[in-house]
Design a protein around this motif. Structure first.
Motif, PDB file in Angstrom:
ATOM      1  N   THR A 150       0.839  -1.204   0.000  1.00  0.00           N
ATOM      2  CA  THR A 150       0.000   0.000   0.000  1.00  0.00           C
ATOM      3  C   THR A 150       0.870   1.248   0.000  1.00  0.00           C
ATOM      4  OG1 THR A 150      -1.791  -1.169   1.108  1.00  0.00           O
ATOM      5  CG2 THR A 150      -1.804   1.238   1.260  1.00  0.00           C
ATOM      6  N   LEU A 170       2.260   1.590  -3.552  1.00  0.00           N
ATOM      7  CA  LEU A 170       1.228   2.059  -4.477  1.00  0.00           C
ATOM      8  C   LEU A 170       0.928   3.537  -4.256  1.00  0.00           C
ATOM      9  CD1 LEU A 170      -1.191  -0.999  -4.356  1.00  0.00           C
ATOM     10  CD2 LEU A 170       0.245  -0.314  -6.300  1.00  0.00           C
ATOM     11  N   GLN A 199       0.922   6.566  -6.978  1.00  0.00           N
ATOM     12  CA  GLN A 199      -0.259   7.426  -7.126  1.00  0.00           C
ATOM     13  C   GLN A 199       0.119   8.898  -6.944  1.00  0.00           C
ATOM     14  OE1 GLN A 199      -4.264   6.384  -5.420  1.00  0.00           O
ATOM     15  NE2 GLN A 199      -3.656   7.993  -3.998  1.00  0.00           N
ATOM     16  N   LEU A 259      -2.014  -0.684 -13.892  1.00  0.00           N
ATOM     17  CA  LEU A 259      -1.116  -1.825 -13.776  1.00  0.00           C
ATOM     18  C   LEU A 259      -1.801  -3.047 -14.334  1.00  0.00           C
ATOM     19  CD1 LEU A 259      -2.446  -3.539 -11.247  1.00  0.00           C
ATOM     20  CD2 LEU A 259      -1.236  -1.864  -9.899  1.00  0.00           C
ATOM     21  N   VAL A 289      -2.165  -7.427 -13.816  1.00  0.00           N
ATOM     22  CA  VAL A 289      -2.012  -8.494 -12.829  1.00  0.00           C
ATOM     23  C   VAL A 289      -2.546  -9.786 -13.444  1.00  0.00           C
ATOM     24  CG1 VAL A 289      -4.251  -8.010 -11.737  1.00  0.00           C
ATOM     25  CG2 VAL A 289      -2.452  -9.150 -10.408  1.00  0.00           C
ATOM     26  N   ALA A 336      -3.108 -10.082  -4.814  1.00  0.00           N
ATOM     27  CA  ALA A 336      -2.801  -8.806  -5.460  1.00  0.00           C
ATOM     28  C   ALA A 336      -4.072  -8.137  -5.976  1.00  0.00           C
ATOM     29  CB  ALA A 336      -1.809  -9.011  -6.603  1.00  0.00           C
ATOM     30  N   TYR A 366      -5.375  -4.420  -4.981  1.00  0.00           N
ATOM     31  CA  TYR A 366      -5.591  -3.361  -5.967  1.00  0.00           C
ATOM     32  C   TYR A 366      -7.017  -2.831  -5.904  1.00  0.00           C
ATOM     33  CZ  TYR A 366      -1.194  -5.228  -7.770  1.00  0.00           C
ATOM     34  OH  TYR A 366       0.099  -5.677  -7.902  1.00  0.00           O
ATOM     35  N   LYS A 367      -7.984  -3.722  -5.726  1.00  0.00           N
ATOM     36  CA  LYS A 367      -9.378  -3.284  -5.604  1.00  0.00           C
ATOM     37  C   LYS A 367      -9.573  -2.457  -4.347  1.00  0.00           C
ATOM     38  CE  LYS A 367     -11.647  -6.816  -8.373  1.00  0.00           C
ATOM     39  NZ  LYS A 367     -12.561  -7.971  -8.371  1.00  0.00           N
ATOM     40  N   PHE A 413      -7.413  -0.676  -2.970  1.00  0.00           N
ATOM     41  CA  PHE A 413      -6.718   0.589  -3.203  1.00  0.00           C
ATOM     42  C   PHE A 413      -7.490   1.492  -4.175  1.00  0.00           C
ATOM     43  CE2 PHE A 413      -3.201   3.324  -4.612  1.00  0.00           C
ATOM     44  CZ  PHE A 413      -2.622   3.627  -3.390  1.00  0.00           C
ATOM     45  N   PHE A 428      -8.372   0.489  -7.555  1.00  0.00           N
ATOM     46  CA  PHE A 428      -8.228   0.129  -8.965  1.00  0.00           C
ATOM     47  C   PHE A 428      -9.468  -0.625  -9.423  1.00  0.00           C
ATOM     48  CE2 PHE A 428      -3.748   0.623  -7.910  1.00  0.00           C
ATOM     49  CZ  PHE A 428      -3.226   1.203  -9.049  1.00  0.00           C
TER      50      PHE A 428
END
Length: 162
Positions: free
Chosen positions: A112, A115, A119, A132, A134, A141, A145-146, A148, A150
């Motif tokens: 985090t 990332l 950002q 990104l 994946v 991962a 990402y979700k 975070f 994405f």
């Protein structure tokens, strides 16, 4: 005991740090993947891929490296390029090419932090997006990402040739 993690921008990795990145990269390519097409990657193939990766990133000034150090020990890294373009839109975005946290340092918020660095860099550049890729079965991962923020954008298909 509380461990401290610091993220440091590296203009270009020293040979020692590149060896650490290489060990992370090789682990990512051969030691930790249960996914096709990486499952059958040999150490020699992974080393050749790393040499190509190293050459590309040395020659392209848009690449940035940021290394995480936990209590002074390299614990992860992120590498991104600031000149990517969203397909069919002509909009530039920051493209995260690699993000990795060493197995012994996972689930401590390091990914985090990494990332967040990417950002923030995208915002500094005036970009509206960071992206990104994946592998579809890399659920830890994908969940990160979700969480975070994405979302999915497109699908890439792969067909093995016999």
């Amino acid at each position: 005991q509380v461990m401290t993690t610091n993220i440091k921008k590296i203009s270009y990795p020293t040979p020692e740090l590149f060896d650490t990145i290489k060990s992370f990269y090789l682990g990512l390519q051969i030691g930790e993947q249960e996914f096709e097409p990486l499952r059958d990657t040999t150490t020699q193939q992974a080393e050749l891929m790393f040499e190509e990766y190293q050459k590309t990133t040395q020659e392209d000034s848009t690449y940035e490296y940021h290394m995480a150090f936990t209590d002074g020990v390299p614990s992860g890294f992120i590498e991104f390029s600031s000149e990517a373009e969203i397909e069919n839109t002509y909009k530039k975005y920051l493209r995260i090419n690699s993000v990795y946290v060493d197995r012994q340092f996972r689930n401590q918020g390091i990914a985090t932090q990494l990332l967040t660095v990417a950002q923030n860099r995208a915002k500094e550049l005036g970009y509206q997006y960071v992206g990104l890729g994946v592998l579809h079965k890399n659920n830890p991962a994908i969940n990160l990402y979700k969480k975070f923020g994405f979302g999915e954008y497109g699908i890439e298909f792969m067909k093995p040739l016999k």
